[in-house]
Scaffold this motif. Structure first.
Motif, PDB file in Angstrom:
ATOM      1  N   PRO A   1       0.813  -1.228   0.000  1.00  0.00           N
ATOM      2  CA  PRO A   1       0.000   0.000   0.000  1.00  0.00           C
ATOM      3  C   PRO A   1       0.843   1.273   0.000  1.00  0.00           C
ATOM      4  CG  PRO A   1      -0.884  -1.583   1.567  1.00  0.00           C
ATOM      5  CD  PRO A   1       0.435  -2.115   1.121  1.00  0.00           C
ATOM      6  N   LEU A   2       2.013   1.245   0.632  1.00  0.00           N
ATOM      7  CA  LEU A   2       2.883   2.427   0.623  1.00  0.00           C
ATOM      8  C   LEU A   2       3.440   2.689  -0.771  1.00  0.00           C
ATOM      9  CD1 LEU A   2       4.873   2.009   3.961  1.00  0.00           C
ATOM     10  CD2 LEU A   2       2.958   3.535   3.479  1.00  0.00           C
ATOM     11  N   ILE A   3       3.769   1.620  -1.506  1.00  0.00           N
ATOM     12  CA  ILE A   3       4.253   1.777  -2.880  1.00  0.00           C
ATOM     13  C   ILE A   3       3.153   2.383  -3.750  1.00  0.00           C
ATOM     14  CG2 ILE A   3       5.072   0.542  -4.919  1.00  0.00           C
ATOM     15  CD1 ILE A   3       6.380  -1.471  -3.052  1.00  0.00           C
ATOM     16  N   ILE A   4       1.911   1.904  -3.559  1.00  0.00           N
ATOM     17  CA  ILE A   4       0.779   2.462  -4.307  1.00  0.00           C
ATOM     18  C   ILE A   4       0.597   3.936  -3.966  1.00  0.00           C
ATOM     19  CG2 ILE A   4      -1.712   2.309  -4.642  1.00  0.00           C
ATOM     20  CD1 ILE A   4      -1.482  -0.686  -4.123  1.00  0.00           C
ATOM     21  N   LEU A   5       0.732   4.276  -2.687  1.00  0.00           N
ATOM     22  CA  LEU A   5       0.628   5.671  -2.264  1.00  0.00           C
ATOM     23  C   LEU A   5       1.711   6.523  -2.918  1.00  0.00           C
ATOM     24  CD1 LEU A   5      -0.511   7.903  -0.343  1.00  0.00           C
ATOM     25  CD2 LEU A   5       1.235   7.184   1.286  1.00  0.00           C
ATOM     26  N   TYR A   6       2.936   6.000  -2.980  1.00  0.00           N
ATOM     27  CA  TYR A   6       4.031   6.755  -3.590  1.00  0.00           C
ATOM     28  C   TYR A   6       3.748   7.024  -5.061  1.00  0.00           C
ATOM     29  CZ  TYR A   6       8.542   7.663  -5.748  1.00  0.00           C
ATOM     30  OH  TYR A   6       9.550   8.198  -6.495  1.00  0.00           O
ATOM     31  N   ILE A   7       3.284   6.007  -5.786  1.00  0.00           N
ATOM     32  CA  ILE A   7       2.985   6.184  -7.204  1.00  0.00           C
ATOM     33  C   ILE A   7       1.862   7.201  -7.386  1.00  0.00           C
ATOM     34  CG2 ILE A   7       2.140   5.012  -9.279  1.00  0.00           C
ATOM     35  CD1 ILE A   7       3.490   2.467  -8.240  1.00  0.00           C
ATOM     36  N   PHE A   8       0.867   7.142  -6.494  1.00  0.00           N
ATOM     37  CA  PHE A   8      -0.269   8.059  -6.589  1.00  0.00           C
ATOM     38  C   PHE A   8       0.148   9.503  -6.309  1.00  0.00           C
ATOM     39  CE2 PHE A   8      -3.831  10.249  -4.497  1.00  0.00           C
ATOM     40  CZ  PHE A   8      -4.767  10.192  -5.505  1.00  0.00           C
ATOM     41  N   CYS A   9       1.035   9.685  -5.317  1.00  0.00           N
ATOM     42  CA  CYS A   9       1.423  11.040  -4.893  1.00  0.00           C
ATOM     43  C   CYS A   9       2.587  11.615  -5.689  1.00  0.00           C
ATOM     44  CB  CYS A   9       1.782  11.040  -3.407  1.00  0.00           C
ATOM     45  SG  CYS A   9       0.386  10.732  -2.319  1.00  0.00           S
TER      46      CYS A   9
END
Length: 278
Positions: free
Chosen positions: A255-263
């Motif tokens: 989920p943190l990797i997904i957050l990084y890609i999103f942000c």
């Protein structure tokens, strides 16, 4: 990347592959059982939801309050300003574990207008700390935001004052829109650190399950799971336990990797809007 690749490979291995010395990254017996077990033991759905809303709530409060304090340190003169900024630096240097006993006693026997109440076991004490700039890494955020505002043109504020804006209106209308890069950075730092924090979570959240707490007891839960599966007596093999733990770590990291890609796009756009080149 290599540690993540190793964990990813182990997470898809059947138990017999874990002890096969000829296997490095590609499993011979592809299996999703490790993921199913880890998701079940972590109570992943509800725990993930709890972690998301706690992390978002804490991050928003921390960034907002630290922006106010950082702006105050960068622009205004007040008594003992250097001393209070020295205290901010102490918050960065001194680990929170050194005041764990004081925090425990303070909120366990919290004095509310002469009445002693126990605030532990809820998120309220942590929210109070965040509003008081004593949350996780708040000293670092204040320092970063102060340094950013020190480089902000004073002429923009002077023009706002001439147009009739007060300090608060200038802060919200002029300073905040221009501080999107540092606000985004501090929010991401706060979110990630809160996501993986176990110190404050263990001390204050009580029965509220979050990933950082559940992942620390995943191996123990796996041992209990095997014991129940085998009739009450079983010892979890070390290799199998490590595979389940690796899978649990991936469930926390993904989920943190997904957050990084999103942000990432938001962060780049914020830099571009202020004229900063990557």
């Amino acid at each position: 990347i290599q540690p993540l690749l190793n964990k990813l490979a182990v997470s898809f291995m059947a138990e017999q592959d874990l002890y096969d010395t000829t296997i490095t990254l590609i499993p011979k017996h592809f299996s999703l059982s490790n993921w199913k077990i880890a998701i079940n033991l972590l109570n992943y759905k509800s725990t993930l939801i709890n972690t998301i809303w706690v992390s978002i709530l804490v991050s928003i409060i921390e960034v907002f309050v630290c922006c106010l304090v950082g702006y105050g340190f960068s622009r205004f003169q007040f008594p003992l300003k250097r001393f209070w900024f020295f205290c901010v630096l102490l918050v960065i240097v001194i680990p929170p574990q050194t005041i764990s006993t004081s925090l425990f006693l303070h909120f366990r026997y919290f004095n509310f207008f002469g009445k002693t109440i126990n605030l532990r076991g809820s998120i309220l004490p942590y929210i109070m700390l965040c509003f008081g700039c004593m949350g996780l890494k708040n000293g670092l955020y204040i320092f970063m935001i102060r340094q950013f505002f020190l480089g902000f043109p004073f002429e923009l504020e002077e023009a706002a004052y001439v147009d009739g804006c007060g300090p608060f209106k200038t802060f919200f209308r002029i300073m905040i829109p221009g501080a999107k890069p540092i606000i985004t950075s501090c929010f991401l730092f706060s979110f990630v650190w809160q996501w993986t924090d176990s110190f404050y979570s263990n001390m204050f959240l009580g029965r509220l399950q979050v990933l950082s707490i559940n992942i620390s007891s995943l191996v123990e839960r796996f041992g209990i799971y095997l014991a129940k599966l085998n009739g009450g007596t079983a010892i979890a093999p070390q290799g199998y336990s490590n595979a389940i733990l690796s899978t649990g770590v991936l469930l926390v990291v993904i989920p943190l990797i997904i957050l990084y890609i999103f942000c990432q796009r938001l962060f780049v756009e914020s830099l571009a809007s202020t004229g900063v080149k990557m």
